[in-house]
Design a protein around this motif. Structure first.
Motif, PDB file in Angstrom:
ATOM      1  N   ASP A  55       0.989  -1.169   0.016  1.00  0.00           N
ATOM      2  CA  ASP A  55       0.010   0.001  -0.049  1.00  0.00           C
ATOM      3  C   ASP A  55       0.904   1.272  -0.044  1.00  0.00           C
ATOM      4  O   ASP A  55       1.442   1.572   1.081  1.00  0.00           O
ATOM      5  N   PHE A  58      -0.006   4.006   2.391  1.00  0.00           N
ATOM      6  CA  PHE A  58       0.328   3.654   3.906  1.00  0.00           C
ATOM      7  C   PHE A  58       1.735   3.834   4.013  1.00  0.00           C
ATOM      8  O   PHE A  58       2.208   4.312   5.152  1.00  0.00           O
ATOM      9  N   CYS A 110      -1.282   7.303  14.470  1.00  0.00           N
ATOM     10  CA  CYS A 110      -2.730   6.989  14.046  1.00  0.00           C
ATOM     11  C   CYS A 110      -3.078   8.072  13.119  1.00  0.00           C
ATOM     12  O   CYS A 110      -3.972   7.723  12.399  1.00  0.00           O
ATOM     13  N   SER A 111      -2.764   9.293  13.366  1.00  0.00           N
ATOM     14  CA  SER A 111      -3.371  10.536  12.419  1.00  0.00           C
ATOM     15  C   SER A 111      -3.014  10.275  11.011  1.00  0.00           C
ATOM     16  O   SER A 111      -3.866  10.196  10.274  1.00  0.00           O
ATOM     17  N   THR A 113      -1.902   7.453   9.549  1.00  0.00           N
ATOM     18  CA  THR A 113      -2.759   6.016   8.787  1.00  0.00           C
ATOM     19  C   THR A 113      -4.455   6.133   9.098  1.00  0.00           C
ATOM     20  O   THR A 113      -4.883   4.937   8.772  1.00  0.00           O
ATOM     21  N   ALA A 114      -4.868   7.224   9.391  1.00  0.00           N
ATOM     22  CA  ALA A 114      -6.494   7.153   9.696  1.00  0.00           C
ATOM     23  C   ALA A 114      -7.020   6.500   8.687  1.00  0.00           C
ATOM     24  O   ALA A 114      -8.208   5.685   8.889  1.00  0.00           O
ATOM     25  N   GLU A 115      -6.866   6.971   7.574  1.00  0.00           N
ATOM     26  CA  GLU A 115      -7.650   6.770   6.422  1.00  0.00           C
ATOM     27  C   GLU A 115      -7.285   5.261   5.519  1.00  0.00           C
ATOM     28  O   GLU A 115      -7.640   4.893   4.642  1.00  0.00           O
ATOM     29  N   ARG A 116      -6.100   4.574   6.246  1.00  0.00           N
ATOM     30  CA  ARG A 116      -5.540   3.386   5.611  1.00  0.00           C
ATOM     31  C   ARG A 116      -5.905   2.098   6.406  1.00  0.00           C
ATOM     32  O   ARG A 116      -6.527   1.999   7.594  1.00  0.00           O
TER      33      ARG A 116
END
Length: 222
Positions: A55, A58, A110-111, A113-116
């Motif tokens: 990805d 990511f 966390c911020s 990769t929030a959409e991954r």
């Protein structure tokens, strides 16, 4: 109340998995007969990161946080601006950093990769690290696990077993290795090290005496 003022009293109760052994009082200057030098590298931050190496979004998001790409070569580690990244499996890495940077690191990951499809877990309280060095450290390792530790080159790490405990052993320099083990197995692994090192002479030393180039810079003053 500031976060720093909240953290200050908590740090007074921060204890390593091996605190009951009082290793500090047992530290000494190695003798010529001591073939193995060891110490605990306590209170580092450990973060498990999971995601897909294929990805690109990511991987780019994590690289932006760490300041370096994640290692994708099996059984390898890489240095980052935040500390170190250890390859654990095709979709999992162990990140090691100074304890004081733990919360910032976790929040940033966390911020980012929030959409991954990703997972970030702080496991700092569940792990510790032993440093094993000295002229006979490889002989010691032969007693502890089935891995061919002689072939573990600088830049490589391996997940293995130490008797009945799981551990990650990595080589950051030629002088010795780092052994990352779970908190619940720390006393067990330490006992195995002490017993196996008897024929070679064991010296418990301070971390600066056997400093390595990867984890030692992440240690902070008590």
């Amino acid at each position: 109340m500031s976060k720093a003022s909240v953290d200050a009293p908590l740090k007074a109760f921060l204890q390593s998995p091996l605190h009951g052994l009082d290793l500090g009082s047992r530290e000494r200057t190695p003798a010529a007969s001591d073939g193995v030098l060891t110490c605990e590298l306590a209170h580092l931050a450990f973060v498990v990161l999971r995601g897909r190496a294929d990805d690109a979004a990511f991987m780019a998001a994590v690289e932006a946080v760490l300041g370096a790409p994640l290692p994708t070569r099996p059984a390898s580690w890489s240095r980052t601006a935040r500390g170190a990244a250890l390859w654990q499996s095709p979709d999992e890495w162990m990140l090691v950093a100074p304890r004081s940077q733990r919360d910032t690191l976790v929040a940033s990951l966390c911020s980012a990769t929030a959409e991954r499809f990703a997972q970030v877990v702080d496991v700092s309280g569940g792990f510790t690290t032993l440093r094993l060095a000295g002229r006979d450290h490889l002989r010691l390792l032969r007693h502890l696990g089935p891995c061919d530790f002689e072939r573990l080159q600088v830049g490589r790490c391996v997940g293995t077993v130490i008797a009945k405990a799981s551990a990650t052993v990595l080589r950051s320099d030629e002088a010795g290795v780092l052994m990352v083990c779970r908190r619940s197995f720390a006393n067990y692994v330490w006992a195995l090290v002490e017993r196996a090192a008897r024929p070679y002479g064991l010296a418990i030393v301070s971390p600066p005496r056997v400093a390595d180039p990867l984890f030692a810079p992440l240690l902070e003053a008590a």
